[in-house]
Design a protein around this motif. Sequence first.
Motif, PDB file in Angstrom:
ATOM      1  N   MET A   1       0.843  -1.184   0.000  1.00  0.00           N
ATOM      2  CA  MET A   1       0.000   0.000   0.000  1.00  0.00           C
ATOM      3  C   MET A   1       0.884   1.241   0.000  1.00  0.00           C
ATOM      4  SD  MET A   1      -1.232  -0.060   3.949  1.00  0.00           S
ATOM      5  CE  MET A   1      -0.894  -1.825   4.062  1.00  0.00           C
ATOM      6  N   TYR A   2       0.297   2.387  -0.316  1.00  0.00           N
ATOM      7  CA  TYR A   2       1.035   3.649  -0.359  1.00  0.00           C
ATOM      8  C   TYR A   2       1.035   4.285   1.024  1.00  0.00           C
ATOM      9  CZ  TYR A   2       2.529   8.270  -1.851  1.00  0.00           C
ATOM     10  OH  TYR A   2       3.219   9.444  -2.001  1.00  0.00           O
ATOM     11  N   ARG A   3       2.213   4.439   1.601  1.00  0.00           N
ATOM     12  CA  ARG A   3       2.336   5.045   2.930  1.00  0.00           C
ATOM     13  C   ARG A   3       2.474   6.559   2.796  1.00  0.00           C
ATOM     14  NH1 ARG A   3       3.082   1.077   6.613  1.00  0.00           N
ATOM     15  NH2 ARG A   3       3.733  -0.968   5.804  1.00  0.00           N
ATOM     16  N   PRO A   4       2.056   7.324   3.817  1.00  0.00           N
ATOM     17  CA  PRO A   4       2.100   8.792   3.726  1.00  0.00           C
ATOM     18  C   PRO A   4       3.495   9.316   3.444  1.00  0.00           C
ATOM     19  CG  PRO A   4       0.845   8.089   5.643  1.00  0.00           C
ATOM     20  CD  PRO A   4       1.492   6.859   5.085  1.00  0.00           C
ATOM     21  N   GLN A   5       3.584  10.213   2.472  1.00  0.00           N
ATOM     22  CA  GLN A   5       4.837  10.871   2.143  1.00  0.00           C
ATOM     23  C   GLN A   5       4.564  12.371   1.992  1.00  0.00           C
ATOM     24  OE1 GLN A   5       7.328   8.736  -0.748  1.00  0.00           O
ATOM     25  NE2 GLN A   5       6.011   6.945  -0.500  1.00  0.00           N
ATOM     26  N   GLU A   6       5.511  13.089   1.369  1.00  0.00           N
ATOM     27  CA  GLU A   6       5.390  14.547   1.301  1.00  0.00           C
ATOM     28  C   GLU A   6       4.081  14.996   0.678  1.00  0.00           C
ATOM     29  OE1 GLU A   6       8.084  12.850   0.485  1.00  0.00           O
ATOM     30  OE2 GLU A   6       9.917  13.853   1.176  1.00  0.00           O
ATOM     31  N   ASP A   7       3.631  14.284  -0.361  1.00  0.00           N
ATOM     32  CA  ASP A   7       2.388  14.704  -1.019  1.00  0.00           C
ATOM     33  C   ASP A   7       1.183  14.551  -0.092  1.00  0.00           C
ATOM     34  OD1 ASP A   7       2.545  11.937  -1.104  1.00  0.00           O
ATOM     35  OD2 ASP A   7       2.142  11.767  -3.253  1.00  0.00           O
ATOM     36  N   SER A   8       1.184  13.483   0.707  1.00  0.00           N
ATOM     37  CA  SER A   8       0.091  13.291   1.656  1.00  0.00           C
ATOM     38  C   SER A   8       0.061  14.399   2.698  1.00  0.00           C
ATOM     39  CB  SER A   8       0.235  11.933   2.360  1.00  0.00           C
ATOM     40  OG  SER A   8       0.218  10.872   1.435  1.00  0.00           O
ATOM     41  N   TYR A   9       1.235  14.773   3.204  1.00  0.00           N
ATOM     42  CA  TYR A   9       1.305  15.826   4.214  1.00  0.00           C
ATOM     43  C   TYR A   9       0.905  17.184   3.630  1.00  0.00           C
ATOM     44  CZ  TYR A   9       3.606  12.358   7.125  1.00  0.00           C
ATOM     45  OH  TYR A   9       3.879  11.222   7.858  1.00  0.00           O
ATOM     46  N   LEU A  10       1.265  17.430   2.369  1.00  0.00           N
ATOM     47  CA  LEU A  10       0.870  18.674   1.719  1.00  0.00           C
ATOM     48  C   LEU A  10      -0.645  18.750   1.585  1.00  0.00           C
ATOM     49  CD1 LEU A  10       2.000  21.250   0.274  1.00  0.00           C
ATOM     50  CD2 LEU A  10       1.832  19.949  -1.864  1.00  0.00           C
ATOM     51  N   LEU A  11      -1.261  17.641   1.207  1.00  0.00           N
ATOM     52  CA  LEU A  11      -2.714  17.604   1.062  1.00  0.00           C
ATOM     53  C   LEU A  11      -3.398  17.755   2.420  1.00  0.00           C
ATOM     54  CD1 LEU A  11      -5.239  17.325  -0.562  1.00  0.00           C
ATOM     55  CD2 LEU A  11      -4.857  14.876  -0.746  1.00  0.00           C
ATOM     56  N   ALA A  12      -2.862  17.124   3.448  1.00  0.00           N
ATOM     57  CA  ALA A  12      -3.439  17.256   4.788  1.00  0.00           C
ATOM     58  C   ALA A  12      -3.384  18.701   5.263  1.00  0.00           C
ATOM     59  CB  ALA A  12      -2.709  16.342   5.763  1.00  0.00           C
ATOM     60  N   ALA A  13      -2.270  19.386   4.994  1.00  0.00           N
ATOM     61  CA  ALA A  13      -2.148  20.795   5.378  1.00  0.00           C
ATOM     62  C   ALA A  13      -3.150  21.652   4.607  1.00  0.00           C
ATOM     63  CB  ALA A  13      -0.725  21.288   5.144  1.00  0.00           C
ATOM     64  N   ALA A  14      -3.341  21.354   3.319  1.00  0.00           N
ATOM     65  CA  ALA A  14      -4.307  22.101   2.511  1.00  0.00           C
ATOM     66  C   ALA A  14      -5.729  21.898   3.030  1.00  0.00           C
ATOM     67  CB  ALA A  14      -4.206  21.679   1.048  1.00  0.00           C
ATOM     68  N   LEU A  15      -6.027  20.692   3.487  1.00  0.00           N
ATOM     69  CA  LEU A  15      -7.339  20.422   4.055  1.00  0.00           C
ATOM     70  C   LEU A  15      -7.553  21.242   5.325  1.00  0.00           C
ATOM     71  CD1 LEU A  15      -9.998  18.823   4.160  1.00  0.00           C
ATOM     72  CD2 LEU A  15      -8.751  17.049   5.436  1.00  0.00           C
ATOM     73  N   ALA A  16      -6.550  21.280   6.186  1.00  0.00           N
ATOM     74  CA  ALA A  16      -6.665  22.065   7.416  1.00  0.00           C
ATOM     75  C   ALA A  16      -6.857  23.547   7.099  1.00  0.00           C
ATOM     76  CB  ALA A  16      -5.432  21.852   8.282  1.00  0.00           C
ATOM     77  N   ASP A  17      -6.133  24.038   6.092  1.00  0.00           N
ATOM     78  CA  ASP A  17      -6.250  25.446   5.704  1.00  0.00           C
ATOM     79  C   ASP A  17      -7.610  25.758   5.083  1.00  0.00           C
ATOM     80  OD1 ASP A  17      -3.676  25.928   6.587  1.00  0.00           O
ATOM     81  OD2 ASP A  17      -2.766  25.797   4.594  1.00  0.00           O
ATOM     82  N   ALA A  18      -8.172  24.781   4.381  1.00  0.00           N
ATOM     83  CA  ALA A  18      -9.431  25.011   3.653  1.00  0.00           C
ATOM     84  C   ALA A  18     -10.613  25.196   4.586  1.00  0.00           C
ATOM     85  CB  ALA A  18      -9.706  23.859   2.700  1.00  0.00           C
ATOM     86  N   GLY A  19     -10.597  24.532   5.740  1.00  0.00           N
ATOM     87  CA  GLY A  19     -11.764  24.567   6.605  1.00  0.00           C
ATOM     88  C   GLY A  19     -12.919  23.824   5.945  1.00  0.00           C
ATOM     89  N   GLY A  20     -14.093  23.962   6.495  1.00  0.00           N
ATOM     90  CA  GLY A  20     -15.275  23.342   5.895  1.00  0.00           C
ATOM     91  C   GLY A  20     -15.408  21.861   6.151  1.00  0.00           C
ATOM     92  N   THR A  21     -14.529  21.296   6.990  1.00  0.00           N
ATOM     93  CA  THR A  21     -14.576  19.860   7.244  1.00  0.00           C
ATOM     94  C   THR A  21     -15.515  19.511   8.387  1.00  0.00           C
ATOM     95  OG1 THR A  21     -12.256  19.783   6.552  1.00  0.00           O
ATOM     96  CG2 THR A  21     -13.128  17.823   7.603  1.00  0.00           C
ATOM     97  N   LYS A  22     -15.661  20.407   9.351  1.00  0.00           N
ATOM     98  CA  LYS A  22     -16.475  20.116  10.538  1.00  0.00           C
ATOM     99  C   LYS A  22     -17.923  19.843  10.135  1.00  0.00           C
ATOM    100  CE  LYS A  22     -17.361  21.758  15.224  1.00  0.00           C
ATOM    101  NZ  LYS A  22     -16.759  20.539  15.813  1.00  0.00           N
ATOM    102  N   GLY A  23     -18.412  18.683  10.541  1.00  0.00           N
ATOM    103  CA  GLY A  23     -19.775  18.288  10.232  1.00  0.00           C
ATOM    104  C   GLY A  23     -19.988  17.803   8.816  1.00  0.00           C
ATOM    105  N   ALA A  24     -18.932  17.680   8.029  1.00  0.00           N
ATOM    106  CA  ALA A  24     -19.047  17.339   6.610  1.00  0.00           C
ATOM    107  C   ALA A  24     -19.068  15.830   6.377  1.00  0.00           C
ATOM    108  CB  ALA A  24     -17.890  17.956   5.826  1.00  0.00           C
ATOM    109  N   LYS A  25     -19.619  15.473   5.243  1.00  0.00           N
ATOM    110  CA  LYS A  25     -19.539  14.102   4.741  1.00  0.00           C
ATOM    111  C   LYS A  25     -18.358  14.052   3.780  1.00  0.00           C
ATOM    112  CE  LYS A  25     -22.212  10.616   2.180  1.00  0.00           C
ATOM    113  NZ  LYS A  25     -23.499  10.340   1.479  1.00  0.00           N
ATOM    114  N   VAL A  26     -17.347  13.243   4.096  1.00  0.00           N
ATOM    115  CA  VAL A  26     -16.061  13.285   3.399  1.00  0.00           C
ATOM    116  C   VAL A  26     -15.765  11.954   2.717  1.00  0.00           C
ATOM    117  CG1 VAL A  26     -13.566  13.610   3.683  1.00  0.00           C
ATOM    118  CG2 VAL A  26     -15.162  14.981   5.038  1.00  0.00           C
ATOM    119  N   LEU A  27     -15.194  12.040   1.526  1.00  0.00           N
ATOM    120  CA  LEU A  27     -14.670  10.877   0.806  1.00  0.00           C
ATOM    121  C   LEU A  27     -13.161  10.988   0.703  1.00  0.00           C
ATOM    122  CD1 LEU A  27     -14.829   8.382  -1.140  1.00  0.00           C
ATOM    123  CD2 LEU A  27     -15.078  10.045  -3.016  1.00  0.00           C
TER     124      LEU A  27
END
Length: 208
Positions: free
Chosen positions: A1-27
Amino acid sequence: MYRPQEDSYLLAAALADAGGTKGAKVLDFCTGTGFLAVNAAQLGAASVTAFDIAPRAVLSARVNAWSRGLPIRARRGGLEEAVRHGPFDVVLSNPPYVPCEGETRDPRWDAGTDGRCVLDPLCDSLPDLLAPGGFALIVHSEFTGVDATLSRLRDVDLKASVVARSRIPFGPVLRSRAEYLYSSQLAEPGTLTEEVVVVRADSPRVRS
Protein backbone atom coordinates in the motif's frame (compact mmCIF):
# COMPACT_ATOMS: atom_id res chain seq x y z
CA MET A 1 0.00 0.00 0.00
CA TYR A 2 1.04 3.65 -0.36
CA ARG A 3 2.34 5.04 2.93
CA PRO A 4 2.10 8.79 3.73
CA GLN A 5 4.84 10.87 2.14
CA GLU A 6 5.39 14.55 1.30
CA ASP A 7 2.39 14.70 -1.02
CA SER A 8 0.09 13.29 1.66
CA TYR A 9 1.30 15.83 4.21
CA LEU A 10 0.87 18.67 1.72
CA LEU A 11 -2.71 17.60 1.06
CA ALA A 12 -3.44 17.26 4.79
CA ALA A 13 -2.15 20.79 5.38
CA ALA A 14 -4.31 22.10 2.51
CA LEU A 15 -7.34 20.42 4.06
CA ALA A 16 -6.66 22.06 7.42
CA ASP A 17 -6.25 25.45 5.70
CA ALA A 18 -9.43 25.01 3.65
CA GLY A 19 -11.76 24.57 6.61
CA GLY A 20 -15.28 23.34 5.90
CA THR A 21 -14.58 19.86 7.24
CA LYS A 22 -16.48 20.12 10.54
CA GLY A 23 -19.78 18.29 10.23
CA ALA A 24 -19.05 17.34 6.61
CA LYS A 25 -19.54 14.10 4.74
CA VAL A 26 -16.06 13.29 3.40
CA LEU A 27 -14.67 10.88 0.81
CA ASP A 28 -11.02 9.81 0.80
CA PHE A 29 -10.47 8.16 -2.59
CA CYS A 30 -7.32 6.01 -3.00
CA THR A 31 -6.97 6.06 0.77
CA GLY A 32 -3.84 3.92 1.19
CA THR A 33 -3.27 3.68 4.94
CA GLY A 34 -6.22 5.96 5.66
CA PHE A 35 -3.97 8.89 6.57
CA LEU A 36 -6.16 11.55 4.95
CA ALA A 37 -9.35 9.93 6.20
CA VAL A 38 -7.97 10.10 9.74
CA ASN A 39 -7.05 13.76 9.25
CA ALA A 40 -10.54 14.59 8.04
CA ALA A 41 -12.16 12.80 10.96
CA GLN A 42 -9.88 14.55 13.44
CA LEU A 43 -10.89 17.89 11.89
CA GLY A 44 -14.49 17.17 12.83
CA ALA A 45 -16.04 15.46 9.80
CA ALA A 46 -19.41 13.92 10.58
CA SER A 47 -18.55 10.86 8.49
CA VAL A 48 -15.63 9.72 6.37
CA THR A 49 -15.76 7.03 3.70
CA ALA A 50 -12.40 5.73 2.48
CA PHE A 51 -12.05 3.78 -0.76
CA ASP A 52 -9.15 1.81 -2.20
CA ILE A 53 -8.85 -1.09 -4.63
CA ALA A 54 -6.15 -2.82 -2.54
CA PRO A 55 -7.40 -5.15 0.23
CA ARG A 56 -4.36 -4.44 2.41
CA ALA A 57 -5.00 -0.70 2.16
CA VAL A 58 -8.62 -1.13 3.21
CA LEU A 59 -7.56 -3.26 6.17
CA SER A 60 -4.93 -0.72 7.19
CA ALA A 61 -7.41 2.15 6.99
CA ARG A 62 -9.89 0.20 9.12
CA VAL A 63 -7.27 -0.55 11.76
CA ASN A 64 -6.10 3.08 11.86
CA ALA A 65 -9.68 4.29 12.23
CA TRP A 66 -10.60 1.71 14.88
CA SER A 67 -7.47 2.36 16.95
CA ARG A 68 -8.41 6.06 17.15
CA GLY A 69 -12.15 5.57 17.59
CA LEU A 70 -12.92 7.63 14.50
CA PRO A 71 -16.09 7.55 12.30
CA ILE A 72 -14.41 6.14 9.18
CA ARG A 73 -15.81 3.45 6.89
CA ALA A 74 -13.12 1.86 4.73
CA ARG A 75 -14.37 0.02 1.66
CA ARG A 76 -12.82 -1.75 -1.30
CA GLY A 77 -13.83 -0.29 -4.64
CA GLY A 78 -13.26 2.20 -7.41
CA LEU A 79 -15.00 5.30 -8.70
CA GLU A 80 -18.32 3.69 -9.56
CA GLU A 81 -18.66 2.38 -6.03
CA ALA A 82 -17.62 5.73 -4.55
CA VAL A 83 -20.24 7.57 -6.62
CA ARG A 84 -22.93 5.22 -5.28
CA HIS A 85 -22.07 6.32 -1.73
CA GLY A 86 -22.14 10.04 -2.54
CA PRO A 87 -22.59 12.86 -2.89
CA PHE A 88 -19.96 14.22 -0.51
CA ASP A 89 -19.26 17.66 0.91
CA VAL A 90 -15.50 17.12 0.66
CA VAL A 91 -13.53 14.78 -1.62
CA LEU A 92 -9.86 14.10 -0.95
CA SER A 93 -7.54 12.11 -3.16
CA ASN A 94 -3.88 11.25 -3.47
CA PRO A 95 -4.25 9.01 -6.52
CA PRO A 96 -1.50 7.11 -8.33
CA TYR A 97 0.07 9.70 -10.67
CA VAL A 98 3.60 8.64 -11.62
CA PRO A 99 4.11 8.40 -15.41
CA CYS A 100 5.65 5.10 -16.43
CA GLU A 101 6.72 3.41 -19.62
CA GLY A 102 4.22 0.95 -21.04
CA GLU A 103 1.65 -0.67 -18.82
CA THR A 104 1.31 0.31 -15.17
CA ARG A 105 4.05 -1.48 -13.23
CA ASP A 106 3.02 -0.78 -9.64
CA PRO A 107 -0.59 0.31 -8.98
CA ARG A 108 0.41 2.04 -5.75
CA TRP A 109 1.87 4.94 -7.76
CA ASP A 110 2.22 4.18 -11.49
CA ALA A 111 -0.57 5.62 -13.64
CA GLY A 112 0.16 4.99 -17.30
CA THR A 113 2.36 6.78 -19.82
CA ASP A 114 1.16 10.27 -18.84
CA GLY A 115 0.35 9.58 -15.18
CA ARG A 116 -3.35 10.32 -15.68
CA CYS A 117 -5.10 6.95 -15.93
CA VAL A 118 -6.69 7.42 -12.49
CA LEU A 119 -6.68 11.20 -12.37
CA ASP A 120 -8.73 11.83 -15.52
CA PRO A 121 -11.66 9.57 -14.56
CA LEU A 122 -11.59 11.09 -11.07
CA CYS A 123 -11.84 14.63 -12.47
CA ASP A 124 -14.68 13.59 -14.76
CA SER A 125 -16.57 11.99 -11.85
CA LEU A 126 -16.32 14.92 -9.44
CA PRO A 127 -19.64 16.51 -10.48
CA ASP A 128 -21.33 13.27 -9.38
CA LEU A 129 -19.18 12.86 -6.26
CA LEU A 130 -19.62 16.41 -4.94
CA ALA A 131 -22.71 17.84 -3.31
CA PRO A 132 -23.69 21.38 -4.38
CA GLY A 133 -21.25 23.78 -2.73
CA GLY A 134 -18.79 20.97 -1.96
CA PHE A 135 -15.11 20.91 -2.80
CA ALA A 136 -12.35 18.48 -3.70
CA LEU A 137 -8.62 18.54 -2.99
CA ILE A 138 -6.39 16.42 -5.22
CA VAL A 139 -2.61 16.16 -5.06
CA HIS A 140 -0.28 15.22 -7.90
CA SER A 141 3.06 16.00 -9.54
CA GLU A 142 3.87 18.69 -12.07
CA PHE A 143 4.91 15.87 -14.41
CA THR A 144 1.28 14.72 -14.56
CA GLY A 145 0.13 18.00 -16.08
CA VAL A 146 -1.28 20.64 -13.75
CA ASP A 147 -2.87 22.66 -16.57
CA ALA A 148 -4.49 19.49 -17.89
CA THR A 149 -6.12 18.90 -14.52
CA LEU A 150 -7.37 22.48 -14.23
CA SER A 151 -8.78 22.38 -17.76
CA ARG A 152 -10.49 19.05 -17.22
CA LEU A 153 -12.14 20.24 -14.03
CA ARG A 154 -13.32 23.47 -15.63
CA ASP A 155 -14.70 21.48 -18.56
CA VAL A 156 -17.13 19.81 -16.13
CA ASP A 157 -18.20 23.21 -14.72
CA LEU A 158 -16.11 23.15 -11.56
CA LYS A 159 -14.08 26.10 -10.31
CA ALA A 160 -10.45 24.96 -10.16
CA SER A 161 -7.20 26.40 -8.83
CA VAL A 162 -3.87 25.38 -7.31
CA VAL A 163 -3.95 26.01 -3.55
CA ALA A 164 -0.62 24.51 -2.40
CA ARG A 165 2.79 23.75 -3.87
CA SER A 166 5.97 22.10 -2.64
CA ARG A 167 9.21 21.26 -4.45
CA ILE A 168 10.79 18.03 -3.26
CA PRO A 169 13.73 15.83 -4.32
CA PHE A 170 13.07 12.70 -6.37
CA GLY A 171 12.39 9.73 -4.15
CA PRO A 172 13.22 6.12 -5.05
CA VAL A 173 10.21 5.74 -7.36
CA LEU A 174 10.87 8.83 -9.48
CA ARG A 175 14.58 8.08 -9.61
CA SER A 176 13.69 4.71 -11.11
CA ARG A 177 11.39 6.43 -13.65
CA ALA A 178 13.74 9.35 -14.41
CA GLU A 179 14.99 8.13 -17.79
CA TYR A 180 11.42 7.69 -18.97
CA LEU A 181 10.49 11.20 -17.77
CA TYR A 182 13.45 12.62 -19.72
CA SER A 183 12.90 10.61 -22.90
CA SER A 184 9.16 11.39 -22.97
CA GLN A 185 9.87 15.12 -22.41
CA LEU A 186 7.82 15.18 -19.23
CA ALA A 187 10.90 16.49 -17.40
CA GLU A 188 14.05 18.28 -18.50
CA PRO A 189 17.08 15.96 -18.65
CA GLY A 190 18.96 16.07 -15.38
CA THR A 191 15.95 17.20 -13.34
CA LEU A 192 16.10 15.70 -9.85
CA THR A 193 13.25 17.54 -8.13
CA GLU A 194 9.50 17.72 -8.71
CA GLU A 195 6.86 20.21 -7.75
CA VAL A 196 3.89 18.60 -6.05
CA VAL A 197 0.65 20.58 -6.16
CA VAL A 198 -2.76 20.45 -4.52
CA VAL A 199 -5.61 21.34 -6.86
CA ARG A 200 -8.93 22.48 -5.42
CA ALA A 201 -12.18 22.00 -7.32
CA ASP A 202 -15.39 23.68 -6.15
CA SER A 203 -18.88 22.61 -7.08
CA PRO A 204 -21.38 25.45 -7.62
CA ARG A 205 -24.02 25.83 -4.92
CA VAL A 206 -26.71 25.91 -7.57
CA ARG A 207 -26.25 23.66 -10.58
CA SER A 208 -27.63 24.54 -13.96
